[in-house]
Design a protein around this motif. Structure first.
Motif, PDB file in Angstrom:
ATOM      1  N   ILE A  73       3.108 106.578  20.435  1.00 61.47           N
ATOM      2  CA  ILE A  73       4.021 105.529  20.906  1.00 61.47           C
ATOM      3  C   ILE A  73       4.697 105.943  22.211  1.00 61.47           C
ATOM      4  O   ILE A  73       4.792 105.160  23.164  1.00 61.47           O
ATOM      5  N   ARG A  74       5.145 107.210  22.263  1.00 66.58           N
ATOM      6  CA  ARG A  74       5.834 107.682  23.475  1.00 66.58           C
ATOM      7  C   ARG A  74       4.886 107.680  24.667  1.00 66.58           C
ATOM      8  O   ARG A  74       5.240 107.255  25.778  1.00 66.58           O
ATOM      9  N   ALA A  75       3.649 108.150  24.461  1.00 66.00           N
ATOM     10  CA  ALA A  75       2.687 108.216  25.566  1.00 66.00           C
ATOM     11  C   ALA A  75       2.350 106.809  26.062  1.00 66.00           C
ATOM     12  O   ALA A  75       2.286 106.569  27.278  1.00 66.00           O
ATOM     13  N   LEU A  76       2.139 105.870  25.125  1.00 70.18           N
ATOM     14  CA  LEU A  76       1.793 104.508  25.540  1.00 70.18           C
ATOM     15  C   LEU A  76       2.952 103.843  26.270  1.00 70.18           C
ATOM     16  O   LEU A  76       2.773 103.179  27.301  1.00 70.18           O
ATOM     17  N   THR A  77       4.158 104.034  25.750  1.00 72.57           N
ATOM     18  CA  THR A  77       5.342 103.432  26.387  1.00 72.57           C
ATOM     19  C   THR A  77       5.535 103.989  27.797  1.00 72.57           C
ATOM     20  O   THR A  77       5.790 103.244  28.758  1.00 72.57           O
ATOM     21  N   ASN A  78       5.413 105.299  27.935  1.00 73.99           N
ATOM     22  CA  ASN A  78       5.566 105.910  29.255  1.00 73.99           C
ATOM     23  C   ASN A  78       4.466 105.460  30.226  1.00 73.99           C
ATOM     24  O   ASN A  78       4.708 105.261  31.411  1.00 73.99           O
ATOM     25  N   VAL A  88      -3.801 105.821  40.583  1.00 70.16           N
ATOM     26  CA  VAL A  88      -2.571 105.360  39.916  1.00 70.16           C
ATOM     27  C   VAL A  88      -2.720 105.441  38.395  1.00 70.16           C
ATOM     28  O   VAL A  88      -1.841 105.963  37.692  1.00 70.16           O
ATOM     29  N   VAL A  89      -3.827 104.941  37.865  1.00 71.10           N
ATOM     30  CA  VAL A  89      -4.052 104.968  36.413  1.00 71.10           C
ATOM     31  C   VAL A  89      -4.145 106.400  35.909  1.00 71.10           C
ATOM     32  O   VAL A  89      -3.557 106.756  34.874  1.00 71.10           O
ATOM     33  N   LEU A  90      -4.859 107.241  36.636  1.00 74.85           N
ATOM     34  CA  LEU A  90      -5.028 108.632  36.208  1.00 74.85           C
ATOM     35  C   LEU A  90      -3.688 109.372  36.220  1.00 74.85           C
ATOM     36  O   LEU A  90      -3.362 110.099  35.261  1.00 74.85           O
ATOM     37  N   ALA A  91      -2.905 109.191  37.280  1.00 76.13           N
ATOM     38  CA  ALA A  91      -1.610 109.875  37.360  1.00 76.13           C
ATOM     39  C   ALA A  91      -0.684 109.398  36.240  1.00 76.13           C
ATOM     40  O   ALA A  91       0.027 110.209  35.614  1.00 76.13           O
ATOM     41  N   SER A  92      -0.684 108.110  35.965  1.00 73.41           N
ATOM     42  CA  SER A  92       0.174 107.568  34.897  1.00 73.41           C
ATOM     43  C   SER A  92      -0.240 108.113  33.542  1.00 73.41           C
ATOM     44  O   SER A  92       0.601 108.501  32.719  1.00 73.41           O
ATOM     45  N   ALA A  93      -1.551 108.154  33.298  1.00 70.92           N
ATOM     46  CA  ALA A  93      -2.043 108.644  32.007  1.00 70.92           C
ATOM     47  C   ALA A  93      -1.737 110.121  31.830  1.00 70.92           C
ATOM     48  O   ALA A  93      -1.292 110.562  30.747  1.00 70.92           O
ATOM     49  N   VAL A  94      -1.967 110.922  32.872  1.00 71.80           N
ATOM     50  CA  VAL A  94      -1.706 112.359  32.785  1.00 71.80           C
ATOM     51  C   VAL A  94      -0.235 112.628  32.516  1.00 71.80           C
ATOM     52  O   VAL A  94       0.129 113.439  31.640  1.00 71.80           O
ATOM     53  N   LEU A  95       0.643 111.937  33.268  1.00 73.29           N
ATOM     54  CA  LEU A  95       2.075 112.173  33.076  1.00 73.29           C
ATOM     55  C   LEU A  95       2.543 111.699  31.694  1.00 73.29           C
ATOM     56  O   LEU A  95       3.373 112.350  31.044  1.00 73.29           O
ATOM     57  N   ALA A  96       1.993 110.579  31.221  1.00 74.49           N
ATOM     58  CA  ALA A  96       2.374 110.072  29.895  1.00 74.49           C
ATOM     59  C   ALA A  96       1.950 111.055  28.810  1.00 74.49           C
ATOM     60  O   ALA A  96       2.701 111.324  27.854  1.00 74.49           O
ATOM     61  N   VAL A  97       0.737 111.597  28.902  1.00 74.28           N
ATOM     62  CA  VAL A  97       0.249 112.560  27.902  1.00 74.28           C
ATOM     63  C   VAL A  97       1.072 113.843  27.946  1.00 74.28           C
ATOM     64  O   VAL A  97       1.477 114.394  26.901  1.00 74.28           O
TER      65      VAL A  97
END
Length: 363
Positions: free
Chosen positions: A113-118, A80-89
């Motif tokens: 800011i956009r990556a962290l918010t996403n 979950v964390v990896l998928a969220s981080a990859v999609l945000a980046v």
């Protein structure tokens, strides 16, 4: 390609989740600032990539199926964390490119800011999907174990049925040499005393009797009237040997003629009376075979009025064989009881009452 149910269920869940998310992302823009091509393309891209990454989360959860709860939680959480981080980046990078390509008048937020918010928004969405995947896999594992248990039970049932059939066959065939030895011994005695005519008649009757009985399926049940007909063949053999010393009575109500019982069951009971009552008596002995119904059970009594000899009737191979066959077929619903009378001996066979299906009826 046909998907297995749990994969198809997960695929529908992913598709519906990201379609709904895309709609919810677009509503605020449509209401407050207007829906631009830049926003539409960005949302479509993030939803498509999110669906692909959700598949990766599902594969991770599926791969941890059957492991310990801590291991499954760690794998699901990490995915979950990896998928969220990859999609945000990816969204943070591609948003800059899309804005320049489409000459958007809405400059995107800075990358960090956009990556962290996403990431914060997406991690909850992937977490909910991960939890749903875990439930799907838990249910699938439970169904799989139920199927495996059912298969084991079915295999055990087949093995038990095969063992019972083998035991019944062994018991059934045990009677043939037992009866054959006694009959051939009687024929031998007639030959020794040069009484050739009855010996020849006994051999002919023995041939007919064996032809009738050996053709019967060892573990089959047959109609009572057929069993009595087979018994009559046997008694014709013995009547040659004992003549007027042997009298037989059959009592069978017409409604019980199609009652079912294991084949070759009554002959050992009658043979027991002949061996211990008729053979040891100088006066006529009557053997009575009577069928009746008691408490939804078929009851068959074989009774003689002989005085008996020194031996104890009811303890030989034949009756023990009948008891074991009844136990194997009917459990505690089938029994054979024996009792001395004054005079005579009584064997009582009891088993559940069933009837032979009529022609055209289901078995």
């Amino acid at each position: 390609m046909k998907l297995v149910p749990e994969i198809r269920q997960a695929a529908w869940l992913v598709a519906l989740t990201w379609i709904l998310s895309g709609v919810l992302y677009l509503i605020p823009f449509q209401v407050f600032t207007g829906l631009s091509a830049y926003v539409l393309v960005s949302v479509i891209l993030i939803c498509l990539l999110g669906a692909l990454l959700s598949g990766g989360v599902y594969l991770a959860v599926r791969g941890a199926r059957g492991r310990s709860p801590v291991f499954r939680f760690a794998i699901a959480g990490g995915a979950v964390v990896l998928a969220s981080a990859v999609l945000a980046v990816i969204d943070g990078v591609t948003s800059q490119w899309i804005a320049r390509l489409m000459a958007s008048t809405q400059p995107p937020a800075p990358f960090g800011i956009r990556a962290l918010t996403n990431f914060v928004a997406l991690v909850w969405q992937f977490a909910l999907l991960g939890a749903a995947f875990t439930v799907i896999e838990a249910n699938n594992l439970a169904r799989l174990r139920e199927r495996e248990l059912a298969a084991v039970r079915e295999a055990a049932s087949r093995a038990e049925a095969a063992a019972t059939a083998a035991r019944l066959a062994a018991l059934r065939y045990q009677l043939n040499p037992h009866f054959l030895f006694n009959t051939l011994n009687a024929i031998s005695s007639l030959i020794v005393t040069r009484d050739y005519k009855p010996a020849d008649a006994m051999l002919a009757e023995l041939s007919e009797f064996l032809r009738a009985t050996l053709a019967v399926d060892p573990d089959a049940v047959i109609a009572l009237e057929d069993e009595l007909a087979t018994l009559q063949h046997y008694l014709e053999i013995e009547s040659i040997r004992f003549g007027d010393r042997l009298a037989v009575e059959f009592v069978c109500p017409p409604e019980l003629e199609d009652a079912l019982l294991p084949g070759f069951t009554l002959q050992p009971l009658v043979e027991n009376s002949i061996k211990y009552a008729v053979a040891t008596s100088a006066v006529p002995v009557t053997i009575r075979v009577e069928a009746r119904v008691e408490d939804s059970h078929l009851v068959i009594a074989v009774e003689d009025d002989g005085t008996g000899g020194a031996a104890k009737p009811g303890t030989g191979v034949g009756l023990a064989n009948v008891r074991q066959r009844l136990e194997a077929l009917y459990g505690d619903q089938g029994s054979l009881e024996t009792a001395r009378r004054s005079p005579g001996f009584l064997s009582t066979l009891r088993l559940p009452l069933t009837h032979q299906p009529q022609q055209g009826e289901a078995a």
